[in-house]
Design an enzyme around this catalytic site. Structure first.
Site, PDB file in Angstrom:
ATOM      1  N   GLY A 275      50.573  35.916  36.173  1.00  0.00           N
ATOM      2  CA  GLY A 275      50.375  35.877  34.870  1.00  0.00           C
ATOM      3  C   GLY A 275      50.219  37.248  34.278  1.00  0.00           C
TER       4      GLY A 275
ATOM      5  N   ARG B 223      58.080  30.549  48.576  1.00  0.00           N
ATOM      6  CA  ARG B 223      58.495  29.059  48.424  1.00  0.00           C
ATOM      7  C   ARG B 223      59.012  28.842  47.222  1.00  0.00           C
ATOM      8  NH1 ARG B 223      53.132  30.392  49.423  1.00  0.00           N
ATOM      9  NH2 ARG B 223      52.804  30.468  47.509  1.00  0.00           N
TER      10      ARG B 223
ATOM     11  N   ASP C 242      47.110  38.096  43.446  1.00  0.00           N
ATOM     12  CA  ASP C 242      46.837  37.727  45.033  1.00  0.00           C
ATOM     13  C   ASP C 242      48.252  36.988  45.407  1.00  0.00           C
ATOM     14  OD1 ASP C 242      46.186  35.278  43.551  1.00  0.00           O
ATOM     15  OD2 ASP C 242      45.045  34.636  45.270  1.00  0.00           O
TER      16      ASP C 242
ATOM     17  N   THR D 228      45.039  41.529  37.349  1.00  0.00           N
ATOM     18  CA  THR D 228      44.682  40.147  36.824  1.00  0.00           C
ATOM     19  C   THR D 228      43.224  40.275  35.976  1.00  0.00           C
ATOM     20  OG1 THR D 228      43.583  38.203  37.646  1.00  0.00           O
ATOM     21  CG2 THR D 228      43.360  39.857  39.030  1.00  0.00           C
ATOM     22  N   ILE D 229      43.384  39.549  34.955  1.00  0.00           N
ATOM     23  CA  ILE D 229      42.033  39.477  34.086  1.00  0.00           C
ATOM     24  C   ILE D 229      40.890  39.002  35.074  1.00  0.00           C
ATOM     25  CG2 ILE D 229      43.411  39.224  31.965  1.00  0.00           C
ATOM     26  CD1 ILE D 229      42.294  36.630  31.793  1.00  0.00           C
ATOM     27  N   ASP D 230      41.198  38.308  35.988  1.00  0.00           N
ATOM     28  CA  ASP D 230      40.278  37.487  36.544  1.00  0.00           C
ATOM     29  C   ASP D 230      39.345  38.263  37.399  1.00  0.00           C
ATOM     30  OD1 ASP D 230      41.553  35.164  35.524  1.00  0.00           O
ATOM     31  OD2 ASP D 230      42.739  34.907  37.375  1.00  0.00           O
TER      32      ASP D 230
ATOM     33  N   ASP E 185      39.679  39.045  40.663  1.00  0.00           N
ATOM     34  CA  ASP E 185      39.355  38.374  41.628  1.00  0.00           C
ATOM     35  C   ASP E 185      40.197  38.755  43.054  1.00  0.00           C
ATOM     36  OD1 ASP E 185      41.927  37.169  41.008  1.00  0.00           O
ATOM     37  OD2 ASP E 185      41.172  35.140  41.311  1.00  0.00           O
TER      38      ASP E 185
ATOM     39  N   ARG F 220      23.358  25.280  16.237  1.00  0.00           N
ATOM     40  CA  ARG F 220      24.145  24.585  17.323  1.00  0.00           C
ATOM     41  C   ARG F 220      24.237  25.232  18.617  1.00  0.00           C
ATOM     42  NH1 ARG F 220      29.635  24.284  13.231  1.00  0.00           N
ATOM     43  NH2 ARG F 220      29.109  22.107  12.325  1.00  0.00           N
TER      44      ARG F 220
ATOM     45  N   ARG G 277      39.860  31.808  36.977  1.00  0.00           N
ATOM     46  CA  ARG G 277      40.214  30.974  38.098  1.00  0.00           C
ATOM     47  C   ARG G 277      38.913  30.534  38.924  1.00  0.00           C
ATOM     48  NH1 ARG G 277      45.191  32.595  41.776  1.00  0.00           N
ATOM     49  NH2 ARG G 277      43.889  34.498  42.115  1.00  0.00           N
TER      50      ARG G 277
HETATM   51  O1  F6P Z   1      45.058  34.513  36.818  1.00  0.00           O
HETATM   52  C1  F6P Z   1      45.066  34.866  35.522  1.00  0.00           C
HETATM   53  C2  F6P Z   1      45.019  33.611  34.779  1.00  0.00           C
HETATM   54  O2  F6P Z   1      44.728  33.836  33.388  1.00  0.00           O
HETATM   55  C3  F6P Z   1      43.720  32.697  35.031  1.00  0.00           C
HETATM   56  O3  F6P Z   1      42.511  33.143  34.518  1.00  0.00           O
HETATM   57  C4  F6P Z   1      44.082  31.195  34.514  1.00  0.00           C
HETATM   58  O4  F6P Z   1      43.590  30.224  35.303  1.00  0.00           O
HETATM   59  C5  F6P Z   1      45.522  31.259  34.674  1.00  0.00           C
HETATM   60  O5  F6P Z   1      45.927  32.539  34.810  1.00  0.00           O
HETATM   61  C6  F6P Z   1      46.460  30.445  33.689  1.00  0.00           C
HETATM   62  O6  F6P Z   1      47.654  30.686  34.061  1.00  0.00           O
HETATM   63  P1  F6P Z   1      48.945  29.892  33.141  1.00  0.00           P
HETATM   64  O7  F6P Z   1      49.221  30.891  31.916  1.00  0.00           O
HETATM   65  O8  F6P Z   1      50.052  29.763  33.936  1.00  0.00           O
HETATM   66  O9  F6P Z   1      48.475  28.766  32.424  1.00  0.00           O
END
Ligand code: F6P
Length: 381
Positions: free
Chosen positions: A27, A100, A137, A159-161, A163, A196, A205
């Site tokens: 991504g 794969r 990863d 990665t933005i995550d 992780d 609200r 993720r």
């Molecule tokens: O790993 C980056 C990420 O944006 C995650 O936060 C998210 O779950 C995933 O990619 C979404 O992937 P896609 O764009 O394939 O739906």
């Protein structure tokens, strides 16, 4: 191992590299273009050619599917003024891992095959002496396999995550947190005015880095992360306590991978979506459960891919530039099979074998989680 020793054309000559390739996989994240620019400029300074490979490994394995020229030399001109742009000029994909690769069988079915040896072969045919793989990863796992097959590879963590293991941070994370925080700020005022509960679902993720950091920065009242199984009743209690104290609105930040203490995580399986499993949708569940438990009007906002788009923050531009330059420096210094990583004011080189197949989650006993609790934020437990 740190990656600092300055490289000169003379020291670089010893590593016998004249042409390198670069690709972006998985991504996209803000900062990819800053890495590409940095690699091209640093390599050019050593007299190396840098070739851009399109759409992850597809530029080598499935050139006919690529949106542009599958492999092309990148000049300084090509990377002029791209460091501030989101996305990646090389394109990316999170389908078709060379480890794969889905291959059609004579009976029409698909079988996953390991095509990493072909990647090495294609690189050799194109005269690429080394490869810079920018990705998450999954990409680091592929890079590790290519290294084991004899290709000189350096990984750059993206990665933005946030992780990825063994790096303090990945580029893209700061931009995502910055944007999520701005959104949370905006949601406070509408939540307050309408009395609200606003539920904000963010990506990440199986790690809660974005939710935790943006939630603290944005002054959320509850933050739910995958690392801490939640009970809706705990969040409902927090909302009710606020109301009893005269505060009739609340902002709840939910990581897409958050999971209830009793029940399952919201995830679409690989079979359903045709690739790695897909998270998302937990926000709507929390909204319905909170509305029922508190009787309050609730709304959900899913930030989703908005967190991946747009320009990188200044921090991410610098981080990405340092990573790109360090990747070239590592190759010039004779290193391969490593990932550049952010240490405490240093760039480290970490063996790809230490990174592949590992992820980094929020430490539940760490000070950021403790800070959230000390600020009175409900973490759902
Ligand atoms: O790993 C980056 C990420 O944006 C995650 O936060 C998210 O779950 C995933 O990619 C979404 O992937 P896609 O764009 O394939 O739906």
């Amino acid at each position: 191992m740190t990656a600092h020793p300055a490289t000169t054309p003379a020291t670089a000559a010893a590593c016998r590299i004249a042409r390198i390739g670069i690709l972006t996989g998985g991504g996209d994240a803000p900062g990819l273009n800053a890495v590409i620019r940095s690699v091209v400029l640093a390599a050019g300074r050593l007299g190396w050619e840098c070739h851009g490979i399109r759409d992850g490994f597809n530029g080598l394995l499935a050139p006919e599917t690529c949106a542009g020229e599958p492999v092309r030399r990148l000049s300084e001109e090509d990377v002029h003024a791209i460091g501030h742009l989101g996305g990646t000029i090389l394109g990316s994909t999170n389908r078709g891992s060379p480890l794969r690769y889905p291959t059609s069988q004579p009976d029409g079915s698909l079988r996953e095959t390991d095509r990493t040896q072909e990647v090495v072969q294609r690189c050799r045919e194109r005269g690429l002496d080394a490869l810079v793989v920018v990705g998450g990863d999954g990409s680091m796992g592929i890079a590790e396999a290519l290294h084991r097959k004899g290709l000189k590879v350096v990984g750059v963590p993206k990665t933005i995550d946030n992780d990825l293991a063994h790096t303090f941070s990945t580029f893209g994370f700061d931009s995502a947190v910055g944007f999520a925080t701005e959104c949370i700020d905006r949601l406070h005022t509408t939540a307050y005015s309408q009395h609200r509960v606003m539920v904000v679902e963010v990506m990440g993720r199986y790690a809660g880095w974005i939710a935790l950091h943006a939630g603290i920065a944005g002054g959320a009242h509850a933050i739910l992360v995958p690392e801490i199984p939640y009970r809706v009743e705990a969040v409902a209690d927090a909302v009710r306590r606020r109301a009893a104290a005269g505060h009739h609105h609340a902002v709840v930040v939910v990581a897409e991978g958050a999971a209830p203490a009793a029940g399952a995580r919201r995830v679409k399986s690989a079979a359903e979506v045709g690739r790695a499993e897909r998270l998302g949708g937990i926000g709507a569940e929390i909204e319905a459960a909170l509305a029922e438990a508190t009787g309050k009007e609730c709304r959900t906002v899913v930030l989703g891919h908005l967190l991946r788009g747009g320009s990188p923050s200044a921090f991410d531009r610098v981080c990405a530039s340092r990573f790109g330059a360090a990747a070239v420096r590592a190759l010039a210094g004779g290193h391969a099979g490593v990932m550049v990583a952010l240490g405490w004011n240093t760039i480290e080189l970490v063996p790809l074998s230490d990174v592949a197949g590992r992820t980094k989650q929020v430490p539940v006993d760490g000070d950021t989680v403790a800070t959230a609790r000390e600020l009175g934020i409900c973490l759902g437990d």
